[in-house]
Scaffold this motif. Sequence first.
Motif, PDB file in Angstrom:
ATOM      1  N   ASP A  51       1.234  13.129  -2.828  1.00  0.00           N
ATOM      2  CA  ASP A  51       0.427  11.954  -3.201  1.00  0.00           C
ATOM      3  C   ASP A  51      -0.711  11.809  -3.789  1.00  0.00           C
ATOM      4  O   ASP A  51      -1.631  12.689  -4.022  1.00  0.00           O
ATOM      5  CB  ASP A  51      -0.061  11.878  -1.643  1.00  0.00           C
ATOM      6  CG  ASP A  51      -0.835  10.653  -1.294  1.00  0.00           C
ATOM      7  OD1 ASP A  51      -1.198   9.772  -2.160  1.00  0.00           O
ATOM      8  OD2 ASP A  51      -1.082  10.129  -0.019  1.00  0.00           O
ATOM      9  N   TYR A  65       0.498  10.988   7.209  1.00  0.00           N
ATOM     10  CA  TYR A  65       1.675  11.837   7.192  1.00  0.00           C
ATOM     11  C   TYR A  65       2.089  12.280   8.399  1.00  0.00           C
ATOM     12  O   TYR A  65       3.065  11.891   8.898  1.00  0.00           O
ATOM     13  CB  TYR A  65       1.371  12.936   6.359  1.00  0.00           C
ATOM     14  CG  TYR A  65       0.905  12.968   4.996  1.00  0.00           C
ATOM     15  CD1 TYR A  65       1.035  11.896   4.153  1.00  0.00           C
ATOM     16  CD2 TYR A  65      -0.060  13.837   4.682  1.00  0.00           C
ATOM     17  CE1 TYR A  65       0.367  11.536   3.114  1.00  0.00           C
ATOM     18  CE2 TYR A  65      -0.747  13.972   3.371  1.00  0.00           C
ATOM     19  CZ  TYR A  65      -0.511  12.849   2.530  1.00  0.00           C
ATOM     20  OH  TYR A  65      -1.017  12.539   1.362  1.00  0.00           O
ATOM     21  N   CYS A  79      -1.041  16.534  -0.986  1.00  0.00           N
ATOM     22  CA  CYS A  79      -1.969  15.481  -1.251  1.00  0.00           C
ATOM     23  C   CYS A  79      -2.963  16.044  -2.307  1.00  0.00           C
ATOM     24  O   CYS A  79      -3.738  17.132  -1.988  1.00  0.00           O
ATOM     25  CB  CYS A  79      -2.645  14.892   0.112  1.00  0.00           C
ATOM     26  SG  CYS A  79      -3.822  13.733  -0.321  1.00  0.00           S
ATOM     27  N   ASN A 104      -7.297  14.162   0.330  1.00  0.00           N
ATOM     28  CA  ASN A 104      -8.249  13.438   0.949  1.00  0.00           C
ATOM     29  C   ASN A 104      -8.452  14.161   2.277  1.00  0.00           C
ATOM     30  O   ASN A 104      -7.421  14.429   3.062  1.00  0.00           O
ATOM     31  CB  ASN A 104      -7.757  12.232   1.181  1.00  0.00           C
ATOM     32  CG  ASN A 104      -8.715  11.159   1.912  1.00  0.00           C
ATOM     33  OD1 ASN A 104      -9.649  11.796   2.297  1.00  0.00           O
ATOM     34  ND2 ASN A 104      -8.470   9.952   1.996  1.00  0.00           N
ATOM     35  N   GLY A 158       0.975  -1.048   0.194  1.00  0.00           N
ATOM     36  CA  GLY A 158       0.063  -0.004   0.147  1.00  0.00           C
ATOM     37  C   GLY A 158       0.857   1.265  -0.010  1.00  0.00           C
ATOM     38  O   GLY A 158       2.199   1.120   0.246  1.00  0.00           O
ATOM     39  N   SER A 159       0.441   2.520  -0.449  1.00  0.00           N
ATOM     40  CA  SER A 159       1.151   3.513  -0.602  1.00  0.00           C
ATOM     41  C   SER A 159       1.515   3.998   1.098  1.00  0.00           C
ATOM     42  O   SER A 159       2.343   4.942   1.280  1.00  0.00           O
ATOM     43  CB  SER A 159       0.692   4.671  -1.275  1.00  0.00           C
ATOM     44  OG  SER A 159      -0.883   5.086  -1.095  1.00  0.00           O
ATOM     45  N   THR A 218      -1.537   4.503  -6.161  1.00  0.00           N
ATOM     46  CA  THR A 218      -1.895   2.896  -5.389  1.00  0.00           C
ATOM     47  C   THR A 218      -2.605   2.352  -6.299  1.00  0.00           C
ATOM     48  O   THR A 218      -3.354   2.896  -7.200  1.00  0.00           O
ATOM     49  CB  THR A 218      -2.604   3.437  -4.061  1.00  0.00           C
ATOM     50  OG1 THR A 218      -3.074   2.366  -3.543  1.00  0.00           O
ATOM     51  CG2 THR A 218      -3.767   4.281  -4.224  1.00  0.00           C
ATOM     52  N   ARG A 224      -3.212  -4.645  -0.958  1.00  0.00           N
ATOM     53  CA  ARG A 224      -1.961  -3.923  -0.451  1.00  0.00           C
ATOM     54  C   ARG A 224      -0.962  -3.541  -1.569  1.00  0.00           C
ATOM     55  O   ARG A 224       0.135  -4.214  -1.381  1.00  0.00           O
ATOM     56  CB  ARG A 224      -1.795  -4.196   0.753  1.00  0.00           C
ATOM     57  CG  ARG A 224      -2.584  -4.511   1.812  1.00  0.00           C
ATOM     58  CD  ARG A 224      -3.635  -3.485   2.183  1.00  0.00           C
ATOM     59  NE  ARG A 224      -2.947  -2.480   2.605  1.00  0.00           N
ATOM     60  CZ  ARG A 224      -3.154  -1.204   2.026  1.00  0.00           C
ATOM     61  NH1 ARG A 224      -4.055  -0.908   1.220  1.00  0.00           N
ATOM     62  NH2 ARG A 224      -2.668  -0.110   2.776  1.00  0.00           N
TER      63      ARG A 224
END
Length: 366
Positions: free
Chosen positions: A189, A118, A158, A162, A89-90, A219, A230
């Motif tokens: 991201d 983060y 990001c 999100n 997963g990232s 991802t 993942r």
Amino acid sequence: MKWKEQLLNLTPYQPGKSIEQVKKEFGLDKIVKLASNENPFGCSEKVLFTMNQSPSFFALYPDGYATELRSVLANHLSVEEEQIIFGNGSDEIIQMISRALLGPETNTVMAVPTFPQYKHNAVIEGAEIREIPLVNGEHDLDAMLAAIDENTAVVWVCSPNNPTGNYVNESSLLSFLKEVPEDILVVLDEAYYEYVVADDYYKALDLISQFKNLIVLRTFSKIYGLASLRVGYGIANPETIRALEPVREPFNVNKFAQAAASAAIGDQQFIESCRQKNREGLEQFYAFCKKHGLQYFPSQGNFILINFNADSNEVFQFLLEKGYIVRSGKALGFPGSVRVTIGSREQNEGVLEAMEQYLVKQAAAL
Ligand SMILES: *Cc1c(COP(=O)(O)O)cnc(C)c1O
């Protein structure tokens, strides 16, 4: 025990309620989970045949270099194989970056609210965290620049963000990258990259050769529909990847994940169709918000943050009892809002219907 002091106030990630839990608790037989930005259309059927394997497949360790997947992905993205690092997963790449660069003598700059991992990882590493409030759901890149000093090691961007769904446009990102000192890693991201349709969105991979301190995270958990397996990745200059590699666990990406991700890349038609259906789904939500005068952020992701001007836990609970699991904004930094993953047309109609009932109830209570 001599735990790191910073761990004592840290709570583990709180996963949303599972479908099984909610079924049991409310005696419902149909539950729709729109809480974690998973793909409502599942994954490409091409992935399925990679799952039926012989016993020797299970007995042997995975390829720690993910050779096959690396080659397929490098080819798909038109980057060099040495420019890619894979993670479980990232999320794991965020952890690797933090482990490699952050410590008590460093600070790290990020937006707030943004993706919580983060900060979580920075806390564990004992770094100072500089959180710069979003402005209208967007990163305040000027204020983030101003927060950078000689002890800054990592800056997180990001985009789409999100939980707001806002993105950074090309010219803003370019001016930002030009100003960030070369010895500070900028993490971009792009977990929702494949959902983006905005015309003035940048091409992150083209920026990597220009900005040696940039790493892009993507991802297979979101549009590719492989969250359970993942697998995420980072793309950067080979020097950055080489520096990070020693932090990576030797067999961090399992065999199923590698095989599935390779197969999934081969079905771009599926990705295109999900992107398209996601836009149509977002339009359903926009129309609803406009009709009811609810504020929202236009989203480039597969989720929408809607402001109900109410206790978001109450909205969450109301929808839960109707069989819809969403995310309460309270834990996301937007206590009046809920974040909803865009589902299939039918799922969207269902959750919007439940939201309408909530609004009726709320109006009656006034
Ligand atoms: C979902 C998400 C991730 C994590 O994805 P995984 O690859 O499943 O670990 C990372 N960043 C953002 C912004 C996300 O929303």
